[in-house]
Design an enzyme around this catalytic site. Sequence first.
Site, PDB file in Angstrom:
ATOM      1  N   ASP A  25      11.323   2.267   5.700  1.00 44.82           N
ATOM      2  CA  ASP A  25      10.906   0.982   5.841  1.00 44.82           C
ATOM      3  C   ASP A  25      12.155  -0.036   5.958  1.00 44.82           C
ATOM      4  OD1 ASP A  25      10.234  -1.806   5.078  1.00 44.82           O
ATOM      5  OD2 ASP A  25       8.323  -1.127   4.078  1.00 44.82           O
TER       6      ASP A  25
ATOM      7  N   ILE B 273       0.898  -1.240   0.022  1.00 40.86           N
ATOM      8  CA  ILE B 273       0.198   0.072  -0.084  1.00 40.86           C
ATOM      9  C   ILE B 273       0.901   1.153   0.119  1.00 40.86           C
ATOM     10  CG2 ILE B 273      -1.571   1.297   1.239  1.00 40.86           C
ATOM     11  CD1 ILE B 273      -2.812  -1.365   2.439  1.00 40.86           C
TER      12      ILE B 273
ATOM     13  N   GLU C  81     -11.814   0.460  18.288  1.00 32.64           N
ATOM     14  CA  GLU C  81     -12.773   0.552  17.529  1.00 32.64           C
ATOM     15  C   GLU C  81     -13.945  -0.437  17.857  1.00 32.64           C
ATOM     16  OE1 GLU C  81     -11.374  -0.030  13.505  1.00 32.64           O
ATOM     17  OE2 GLU C  81      -9.827   1.542  13.403  1.00 32.64           O
TER      18      GLU C  81
ATOM     19  N   HIS D  74     -12.868   3.942   9.493  1.00 32.63           N
ATOM     20  CA  HIS D  74     -12.242   2.594   9.160  1.00 32.63           C
ATOM     21  C   HIS D  74     -12.746   2.497   7.692  1.00 32.63           C
ATOM     22  CE1 HIS D  74      -9.692  -0.914  10.462  1.00 32.63           C
ATOM     23  NE2 HIS D  74      -9.634  -0.561   9.054  1.00 32.63           N
ATOM     24  N   LEU D  75     -12.757   3.503   6.716  1.00 28.22           N
ATOM     25  CA  LEU D  75     -13.364   3.291   5.641  1.00 28.22           C
ATOM     26  C   LEU D  75     -12.299   3.020   4.467  1.00 28.22           C
ATOM     27  CD1 LEU D  75     -15.742   6.558   5.313  1.00 28.22           C
ATOM     28  CD2 LEU D  75     -16.145   4.074   5.923  1.00 28.22           C
ATOM     29  N   GLY D  76     -10.883   2.631   4.759  1.00 27.56           N
ATOM     30  CA  GLY D  76      -9.971   2.617   4.080  1.00 27.56           C
ATOM     31  C   GLY D  76     -10.304   1.473   2.640  1.00 27.56           C
ATOM     32  N   ALA D  77     -10.800   0.287   3.022  1.00 30.39           N
ATOM     33  CA  ALA D  77     -11.238  -0.934   1.957  1.00 30.39           C
ATOM     34  C   ALA D  77     -12.382  -0.316   1.499  1.00 30.39           C
ATOM     35  CB  ALA D  77     -10.921  -1.814   2.663  1.00 30.39           C
TER      36      ALA D  77
ATOM     37  N   CYS E 226      -4.033   5.794   7.996  1.00 28.03           N
ATOM     38  CA  CYS E 226      -5.027   5.088   7.384  1.00 28.03           C
ATOM     39  C   CYS E 226      -4.630   3.218   7.576  1.00 28.03           C
ATOM     40  CB  CYS E 226      -5.339   5.308   5.854  1.00 28.03           C
ATOM     41  SG  CYS E 226      -6.161   6.892   5.677  1.00 28.03           S
TER      42      CYS E 226
END
Length: 528
Positions: free
Chosen positions: A172, A153, A262, A280-283, A231
């Site tokens: 990373d 992502i 949550e 939690h709308l990422g997907a 996110c």
Amino acid sequence: MPKVLISDKLSDAAVAIFRDHGIETDFEPDLGKDPAALKARIGAYDGLAVRSATKATAEIIAAADNLRVIGRAGIGVDNIDIPAASARGIVVMNTPFGNSITTAEHAIAMMMSLCRQIPEANASTHAGKWEKSRFMGTEITGKTLGVIGCGNIGSVVASRGIGLKMKVIAYDPFLSEDRARDLGVEKVELVDLLARADVVTLHLPKTEKTANILSAERIRLMKPGARLINCARGGLVDEDAVAEALKEGRLAGAAFDVFAREPARENPLFGLPNVVVTPHLGAATAEAQENVALQVAEQMSDYLLKGAISNAINAPSITAEEAPLLKPWVRVAEVLGAFAGQLTEEPISALEIEYVGKVADLNLKPLTAALTAALLTPQLGAGVNMVSAPVLARERGMQIAETRRDAQGAYGTYIRLLITTPAKTRSVAATLFSDGRPRFIQIKGIGMEAEPMPYMLYTVNTDEPGFIGALGMKTGEIGVNIATFHLGRAAKGGEAITLLGVDEPLSAKVLEEIAALPQVHEARALVF
């Protein structure tokens, strides 16, 4: 024929896939919200397909007498008790790549909304106000975007940021310089990223190493006036510290789609004027929902009808014919990967895996995938599996080489792993004994024979008289019970290695005390 229960809201197309395969399917999208009802029903099913509303707890799994597979339409498996499922032989699958684009786009949308104050301006205009001078925005062109976690992502977010004419820097531990160049990002350390980025966005799994990665201390290191976006997963950020930084004006804004708790009914970020929050709308796009639903239905059908395992969290992806031969060697590969993964914190540029003797005649793909998954898991979390691991390794620029060799050495048949990082090359080898259990036979070129235990202490120390006694006394003083004790050395008086099997997990305080022994150069806790 097998029977599947869908207890969450999934696409109708997923139901059609199951039924087209001849699998009896009950589609009850609200059942997962009622744990008692689910527990009463689950015993009749071979498969359970869920999203995030269903909580497949140990209690639910204990009642699932016939359950063979749980399929999660999405990446996160926080709602599934993986150890409980594994203990009952239930395969847990997810769909790791179905919603990457959607989640990345949501992060970009949150950034744009935050910089231009769109939610507040929208509410004001709906209220009949015309507060044009109130909502002064900030351009993102030319700004620096800091991406924490540049995997599947994060790399998409980076590419979108570059397309918006932003300078992208990334942190990373597994991102190689070659991969960073391919992405067009600058690889930096976390402290540098926080000091330079105008916008910081997180794209990490939540693991022991990443939990609270943006602590109060690190938030204080962020560039004054920066904006923060999460996110990814709740619990990566100290939300109280973010709220305080916003109130004090050290941060200009924050946008959160995920929260430590949550559903988030209350949160220190709620109500602040410079915060954008979503549930939690990422997907949550039609395309992503369709993709993950179709993927999980196909995977579960293949497993229930053919025994094929794909994207499994807790099981190797091998065919039914290969399973008896590969299964014990998969465990050897996992032990090697887990050992190296827990000791390696630098970016890995190359893996060389030597298959020696009879194991070289087997199908090496699942063995290499199992080893790679175990290697990446300490950094990337439990969502890494044998299917996703090779992709994740390639994303991080890791070169993986397999070598087959004829039987040689005292053990004849074994697997040897060599890891190359910018700082060093690390090696470890293991074989399979006649009892069907793995044994380490060489670490850092030092011969030793040690069976992996659930909890182990690994030390690099100086070979000198009195060390064994000193280590034994120290572990006794701090209440660590030793189950097994293994030693190896390169030469008299030189570098030596100790592997202890212990009865309980080792705390950071215990490791500090052991590391303080004068002979010890390095002390690590290992979990297998």
